[in-house]
Design a protein around this motif. Structure first.
Motif, PDB file in Angstrom:
ATOM      1  N   TYR A 188       0.870  -1.207   0.076  1.00 50.19           N
ATOM      2  CA  TYR A 188       0.217  -0.095  -0.131  1.00 50.19           C
ATOM      3  C   TYR A 188       0.855   1.227   0.200  1.00 50.19           C
ATOM      4  N   GLY A 189       0.379   2.332  -0.614  1.00 51.37           N
ATOM      5  CA  GLY A 189       0.926   3.608  -0.665  1.00 51.37           C
ATOM      6  C   GLY A 189       0.614   4.258   0.424  1.00 51.37           C
ATOM      7  N   TYR A 190       1.409   5.088   1.293  1.00 53.60           N
ATOM      8  CA  TYR A 190       0.952   5.842   2.429  1.00 53.60           C
ATOM      9  C   TYR A 190       1.454   7.194   2.021  1.00 53.60           C
ATOM     10  N   LEU A 191       0.660   8.222   2.410  1.00 52.25           N
ATOM     11  CA  LEU A 191       0.899   9.589   1.861  1.00 52.25           C
ATOM     12  C   LEU A 191       0.286  10.518   2.956  1.00 52.25           C
ATOM     13  N   GLU A 192       1.218  11.835   3.281  1.00 47.84           N
ATOM     14  CA  GLU A 192       0.573  12.916   3.761  1.00 47.84           C
ATOM     15  C   GLU A 192       0.635  14.137   2.920  1.00 47.84           C
ATOM     16  N   ASP A 193      -0.592  14.583   2.579  1.00 48.70           N
ATOM     17  CA  ASP A 193      -0.794  15.530   1.550  1.00 48.70           C
ATOM     18  C   ASP A 193      -0.083  15.337   0.332  1.00 48.70           C
ATOM     19  N   GLY A 194      -0.201  13.987  -0.198  1.00 46.44           N
ATOM     20  CA  GLY A 194       0.196  13.540  -1.316  1.00 46.44           C
ATOM     21  C   GLY A 194       1.809  13.154  -1.389  1.00 46.44           C
ATOM     22  N   VAL A 195       2.362  13.485  -0.324  1.00 46.15           N
ATOM     23  CA  VAL A 195       3.761  13.261  -0.319  1.00 46.15           C
ATOM     24  C   VAL A 195       4.152  11.626   0.371  1.00 46.15           C
ATOM     25  N   PRO A 196       4.748  10.821  -0.346  1.00 54.55           N
ATOM     26  CA  PRO A 196       5.180   9.431   0.514  1.00 54.55           C
ATOM     27  C   PRO A 196       5.535   9.599   1.819  1.00 54.55           C
ATOM     28  N   ILE A 197       5.220   8.927   2.560  1.00 56.02           N
ATOM     29  CA  ILE A 197       5.728   9.010   4.027  1.00 56.02           C
ATOM     30  C   ILE A 197       6.873   8.141   4.241  1.00 56.02           C
ATOM     31  N   ARG A 198       7.236   7.136   3.246  1.00 53.83           N
ATOM     32  CA  ARG A 198       8.548   6.301   3.445  1.00 53.83           C
ATOM     33  C   ARG A 198       8.888   6.382   1.926  1.00 53.83           C
ATOM     34  N   SER A 199       9.981   6.099   1.715  1.00 59.17           N
ATOM     35  CA  SER A 199      10.744   5.767   0.535  1.00 59.17           C
ATOM     36  C   SER A 199      10.324   4.224   0.151  1.00 59.17           C
ATOM     37  N   THR A 200      10.183   4.003  -1.159  1.00 64.98           N
ATOM     38  CA  THR A 200      10.060   2.377  -1.582  1.00 64.98           C
ATOM     39  C   THR A 200      11.030   1.553  -1.165  1.00 64.98           C
ATOM     40  N   GLY A 201      10.754   0.634  -0.725  1.00 67.53           N
ATOM     41  CA  GLY A 201      11.640  -0.656  -0.268  1.00 67.53           C
ATOM     42  C   GLY A 201      12.390  -0.641   1.124  1.00 67.53           C
ATOM     43  N   GLY A 236      -2.320  -2.469  -3.654  1.00 66.19           N
ATOM     44  CA  GLY A 236      -3.649  -2.708  -2.963  1.00 66.19           C
ATOM     45  C   GLY A 236      -4.417  -1.503  -2.685  1.00 66.19           C
ATOM     46  N   GLY A 237      -3.548  -0.359  -2.716  1.00 68.73           N
ATOM     47  CA  GLY A 237      -4.170   0.794  -2.554  1.00 68.73           C
ATOM     48  C   GLY A 237      -3.485   1.825  -2.051  1.00 68.73           C
ATOM     49  N   VAL A 238      -4.021   3.171  -1.573  1.00 65.90           N
ATOM     50  CA  VAL A 238      -3.433   4.296  -1.072  1.00 65.90           C
ATOM     51  C   VAL A 238      -4.149   4.848   0.002  1.00 65.90           C
ATOM     52  N   PHE A 239      -3.366   5.191   1.063  1.00 71.11           N
ATOM     53  CA  PHE A 239      -3.804   5.974   2.387  1.00 71.11           C
ATOM     54  C   PHE A 239      -3.288   7.325   2.273  1.00 71.11           C
ATOM     55  N   ASN A 240      -3.984   8.355   2.054  1.00 71.01           N
ATOM     56  CA  ASN A 240      -3.855   9.913   1.952  1.00 71.01           C
ATOM     57  C   ASN A 240      -4.226  10.635   3.056  1.00 71.01           C
ATOM     58  N   SER A 241      -3.430  10.944   4.062  1.00 64.50           N
ATOM     59  CA  SER A 241      -3.748  11.929   5.182  1.00 64.50           C
ATOM     60  C   SER A 241      -3.564  13.237   5.122  1.00 64.50           C
ATOM     61  N   ILE A 242      -4.299  14.106   4.982  1.00 61.05           N
ATOM     62  CA  ILE A 242      -4.366  15.617   4.419  1.00 61.05           C
ATOM     63  C   ILE A 242      -4.588  16.347   5.695  1.00 61.05           C
ATOM     64  N   THR A 243      -3.611  17.363   5.799  1.00 59.18           N
ATOM     65  CA  THR A 243      -3.298  18.085   6.967  1.00 59.18           C
ATOM     66  C   THR A 243      -4.365  19.077   7.129  1.00 59.18           C
ATOM     67  N   ARG A 244      -4.643  19.711   8.483  1.00 53.45           N
ATOM     68  CA  ARG A 244      -5.713  20.738   8.575  1.00 53.45           C
ATOM     69  C   ARG A 244      -4.943  22.233   8.155  1.00 53.45           C
ATOM     70  N   ALA A 245      -5.682  22.893   7.446  1.00 49.75           N
ATOM     71  CA  ALA A 245      -5.336  24.276   6.853  1.00 49.75           C
ATOM     72  C   ALA A 245      -5.315  25.168   8.165  1.00 49.75           C
ATOM     73  N   PRO A 246      -4.682  26.363   8.144  1.00 49.09           N
ATOM     74  CA  PRO A 246      -4.662  27.273   9.296  1.00 49.09           C
ATOM     75  C   PRO A 246      -5.898  27.973   9.230  1.00 49.09           C
ATOM     76  N   ALA A 247      -6.329  28.287  10.522  1.00 48.00           N
ATOM     77  CA  ALA A 247      -7.684  29.243  10.600  1.00 48.00           C
ATOM     78  C   ALA A 247      -7.355  30.542  10.323  1.00 48.00           C
ATOM     79  N   SER A 248      -8.603  31.322   9.880  1.00 46.52           N
ATOM     80  CA  SER A 248      -8.560  32.520   9.496  1.00 46.52           C
ATOM     81  C   SER A 248      -8.106  33.595  10.867  1.00 46.52           C
ATOM     82  N   SER A 249      -8.526  33.160  11.819  1.00 41.81           N
ATOM     83  CA  SER A 249      -8.295  33.928  13.176  1.00 41.81           C
ATOM     84  C   SER A 249      -7.913  33.054  14.322  1.00 41.81           C
ATOM     85  N   PRO A 250      -7.277  33.528  15.380  1.00 43.72           N
ATOM     86  CA  PRO A 250      -6.840  32.959  16.488  1.00 43.72           C
ATOM     87  C   PRO A 250      -7.596  31.699  16.880  1.00 43.72           C
ATOM     88  N   ASP A 251      -7.055  30.553  16.889  1.00 41.91           N
ATOM     89  CA  ASP A 251      -7.744  29.139  17.629  1.00 41.91           C
ATOM     90  C   ASP A 251      -6.819  28.343  18.266  1.00 41.91           C
TER      91      ASP A 251
END
Length: 779
Positions: A188-201, A236-251
């Motif tokens: 399986y491919g594992y991504l964070e915002d489309g970037v592979p988390i690990r290198s092949t192999g 077998g498939g791909v898992f892509n975790s997408i990070t939260r964008a910054p808020a417009s005001s303090p949070d």
């Protein structure tokens, strides 16, 4: 051909294609700008958090804060289309007028959309695409569900997708069954915002534990082969975790949690925006005493995301994610049936351990024009895995030290040609690393507990560099009204440079042979094609063919053990056909149903050599994987939701003969559950509060290739509770394994030990209560 020459040729190829399709985008950035600000609410008027708000045709985007408020600065003066979307709500577009130096205020109301037929996904094409145009089964778990679950493990999120079984192995480690049996291979491919988390192999079946899933905005799961877009390891498939964008005001958010077995966790998030800049920082710190003997765990993960709007058409996104995991005992080993039933807290391998260091830095530059866009992402990674595998203590015991660093580039150009859209790109990865494996001499107590060890002979010590240059092209075309074509082609030129630090060792009787230093390379052309057809606005059908391949890992190639030869291992090849339907009945019912068949050839088989007491690998024949996956969402009442995910997978050995002449052809594969199911009933008394009841079910599966021994599967029930928000404070609780069932998350069969010890079971956790307190402040 050298990697440098490949890089120059492929980069030139991509540039020529991009320039050839690009016919003069407007490079002039408007100097006169204004601001769009406002709020996004539900039908009852409550503010909606994490709504993605963007100005169509530009790179400008923002995310609403906990009160539903957003702000977009630097918008060129003139007429624009504002788009707002959130999982579980129908995406809305509105025309707005922006005056130079002025502020345009808008209020947007998003209505429920349980089906999400109009949902935009990014994993299926590596660019934003309507779900109805995706000729594949792709599941999405949104930020609202992630924050309501506050998962301890990725399994608690991704298992909500039909056909997905992610298994916690007692520690942070995991294994996955998706279109394939439960396995420990790089399928399986594992991504964070489309970037592979690990290198092949480099040992990547556990890669999800290097992502901060509780802090993710969403997780997309692409089921089935995805090599045409993501290369080797995605059969077998791909898992892509997408990070939260910054808020417009303090949070600011802080979550404190405690539970049984000395479980303690802190989740935190802080975010704000200043002019063209926005920052979000998330932390996940956990300490667990372990419910089995000698299996305590500690984890620290942090993510920082910085968004910078360079202009209305260009933005920069930088993400830094670091993870440190220390898991003595590595969750505990499997147990014989007697201990599993009577003493499940026993762990005979407390000397085992897993230590993980992971750091990723990526910088993505996106520039958007009326008809085109260019994305350039540069990344660097550091990974180190120190491991004493608990499963290896009874044969060929070793301690491993695996390290690698990476630099890479993901380049993508998109051109809208009216009825068609073309995406071309190139992925470049350069990952030097090393592998050390030392023999250990373990000692045991009178009760057969492995309590200590000394280090013996060094079996393996080598440097290895993975390299890859992979151009690809993707076509998205409307062939007729409501008929959409997706076609992709990718060429992978990848390989390893192996430098043996101990010298060649090939004596016939040697249990730890070592190949001579050499280069091993693979090239592969991967096609995919699919069609979607909108029968009505509420009914969509699709069909696809996808090819895939997986190159052998560096460990399979160069940790030879007693095998006659491993450097000649061939890539695993896969051909998959899939067809499905998705639709809705008003706002009451949504459904998805798909069927697939997948042939896997030249799979890399690992088996136990009784003469040398080592594990060997070899290419072995052909397997077939078929199944039906279904997902249903029912909304019988306002704020009441029933979600069911069900899969009937079947996996069999078509042609499977080992090097010791064992022939399993025609048998069902081991560790292939006959069903995988997850059902949830959720009631939301108010926005942000909820009560959920969950039923997880895993069917029977074979433990041995001869199809004699089975594990009966299990059913587990969980309850989740989040109280209403009072002055920014919420009480959170969960009760896992409500009935205190005795069940095994994995099971196996070892024919080389006495009969009473042959069936092995890894026990799941008993009934466990967790209580937490959530505090949120925003301005």
């Amino acid at each position: 051909m050298s990697i440098g020459m490949w890089g120059r040729r492929v980069s030139a190829f991509t540039l020529v294609l991009a320039v050839g399709m690009w016919t003069g985008p407007d490079w002039v950035v408007a100097q006169q700008t204004g601001t769009i600000e406002g709020s996004v609410t539900a039908q009852g008027g409550e503010g909606l958090e994490s709504v993605a708000v963007s100005v169509v045709g530009t790179a400008l985007q923002a995310s609403t804060n906990a009160g539903g408020v957003f702000r977009l600065r630097g918008v060129p003066a003139g007429q624009h289309t504002l788009r707002a979307g959130l999982i579980g709500r129908r995406t809305l577009e509105r025309e707005v007028s922006v005056q130079s130096g002025g502020v345009t205020s808008v209020t947007i109301q998003l209505v429920d959309d349980p089906l999400q037929m109009a949902e935009v996904v990014v994993t299926a094409t590596r660019d934003a695409a309507q779900r109805t145009d995706v000729a594949a089964n792709i599941g999405v778990v949104g930020g609202g569900d992630i924050r309501a679950a506050r998962p301890h493990h990725s399994a608690e999120i991704v298992n909500r997708v039909p056909g997905v079984l992610n298994i916690s192995l007692g520690g942070e480690g995991s294994t996955v069954a998706m279109r394939l049996p439960i396995n420990y291979s790089a399928n399986y491919g594992y991504l964070e915002d489309g970037v592979p988390i690990r290198s092949t192999g480099f040992f990547n079946h556990n890669a999800l534990y290097e992502v901060n899933i509780p802090g993710a905005e969403r997780v997309e799961v692409f089921k089935g082969p995805a090599t045409a877009l993501y290369g080797s390891d995605a059969i077998g498939g791909v898992f892509n975790s997408i990070t939260r964008a910054p808020a417009s005001s303090p949070d600011f958010e802080l979550f404190l949690e405690g539970g049984r077995f000395d479980y303690q966790r802190v989740l935190g998030s802080a975010s704000n925006s200043w002019g063209a800049h926005g920052v979000r920082a998330d932390v996940n710190v956990m300490s667990f005493g372990g419910w089995r003997d000698g299996t305590e765990q500690d984890r620290q993960t942090g993510t920082v995301r910085w968004d910078w709007g360079l202009s209305p058409t260009t933005r920069l996104k930088m993400i830094v994610t670091g993870t440190n995991i220390d898991s003595p005992g590595d969750g505990g080993s499997e147990l014989p049936r007697s201990d599993f039933l009577d003493e499940p807290t026993n762990a005979y391998t407390p000397v085992a351990f897993r230590k993980v260091e992971a750091l990723r830095v990526s910088t993505a530059l996106q520039s958007v024009w009326d008809q085109s866009s260019l994305d350039l992402t540069a990344y660097a990674r550091h990974n180190r895995l120190q491991l004493l595998p608990n499963w290896q203590l009874t044969y060929d015991p070793q301690v491993w030290d695996n390290r690698n660093k990476s630099v890479g580039v993901l380049a993508k150009f998109r051109r809208d040609l009216g009825p068609a859209e073309v995406i071309v790109g190139t992925d470049v990865d350069y990952s030097p690393g090393s592998e050390v494996r030392d023999e250990i001499l373990p000692t045991t107590t009178p009760d057969n507990v492995f309590d200590s060890y000394t280090v013996g002979t060094r079996h393996y010590d080598y440097d290895v560099t993975f390299y890859g240059v992979s151009p690809y092209a993707q076509l998205e075309a409307d062939l007729a009204e409501d008929l959409h074509l997706s076609a992709g082609l990718r060429f992978d030129q990848i390989g390893y440079r192996y430098d043996n630090g101990l010298g060649e060792l090939q004596a016939p009787s040697e249990a730890h042979k070592r190949p001579v230093s050499q280069d091993v390379s693979f090239s592969h052309l991967t096609p995919s094609v699919g069609l979607t057809y909108g029968v009505t606005d509420d009914l969509n059908v699709f069909a696809s063919y996808r090819h895939a391949f997986r190159a052998p890992s560096q460990g399979q190639l160069f940790v030879q053990n007693s095998a006659p030869n491993t450097v000649d291992l061939q890539p695993t090849k896969t051909d998959s056909f899939e067809a499905g339907v998705r639709g809705s009945v008003g706002s009451f019912l949504s459904y998805e149903l798909s069927a697939y068949t997948m042939e896997v050839k030249d799979d890399v088989l690992s088996f136990f050599n009784t003469a040398t007491f080592t594990s060997e690998v070899s290419n072995a024949g052909q397997t077939r994987h078929r199944g039906i996956e279904a997902g249903v969402t029912v909304v019988p009442l306002d704020r009441v939701r029933i979600e069911a995910a069900y899969a009937l997978p079947r996996s069999e050995y078509v042609d499977w003969v080992t090097s010791t002449s064992s022939d399993f052809s025609g048998n069902e594969m081991i560790a292939a559950p006959k069903h995988i199911a997850n059902t949830r009933l959720t009631v939301e008394p108010t926005i942000g509060s909820s009560v959920s009841f969950e039923w997880e079910s895993v069917g029977e599966y074979w433990l041995d290739e001869d199809n004699v021994h089975t594990y009966e599967g299990y059913d587990v029930f969980n309850v989740y509770l989040t109280s209403p928000d009072i002055a920014g404070i919420q009480l959170v609780g969960r009760l896992n394994n409500v009935t205190d069932a005795r069940y095994a998350v994995t099971a196996s069969f070892n024919p080389f030990v006495p009969p009473a010890l042959q069936e092995r079971f890894r026990p799941g956790m008993p009934r466990t209560l967790y209580v937490g307190l959530q505090y949120r402040w925003r301005r």
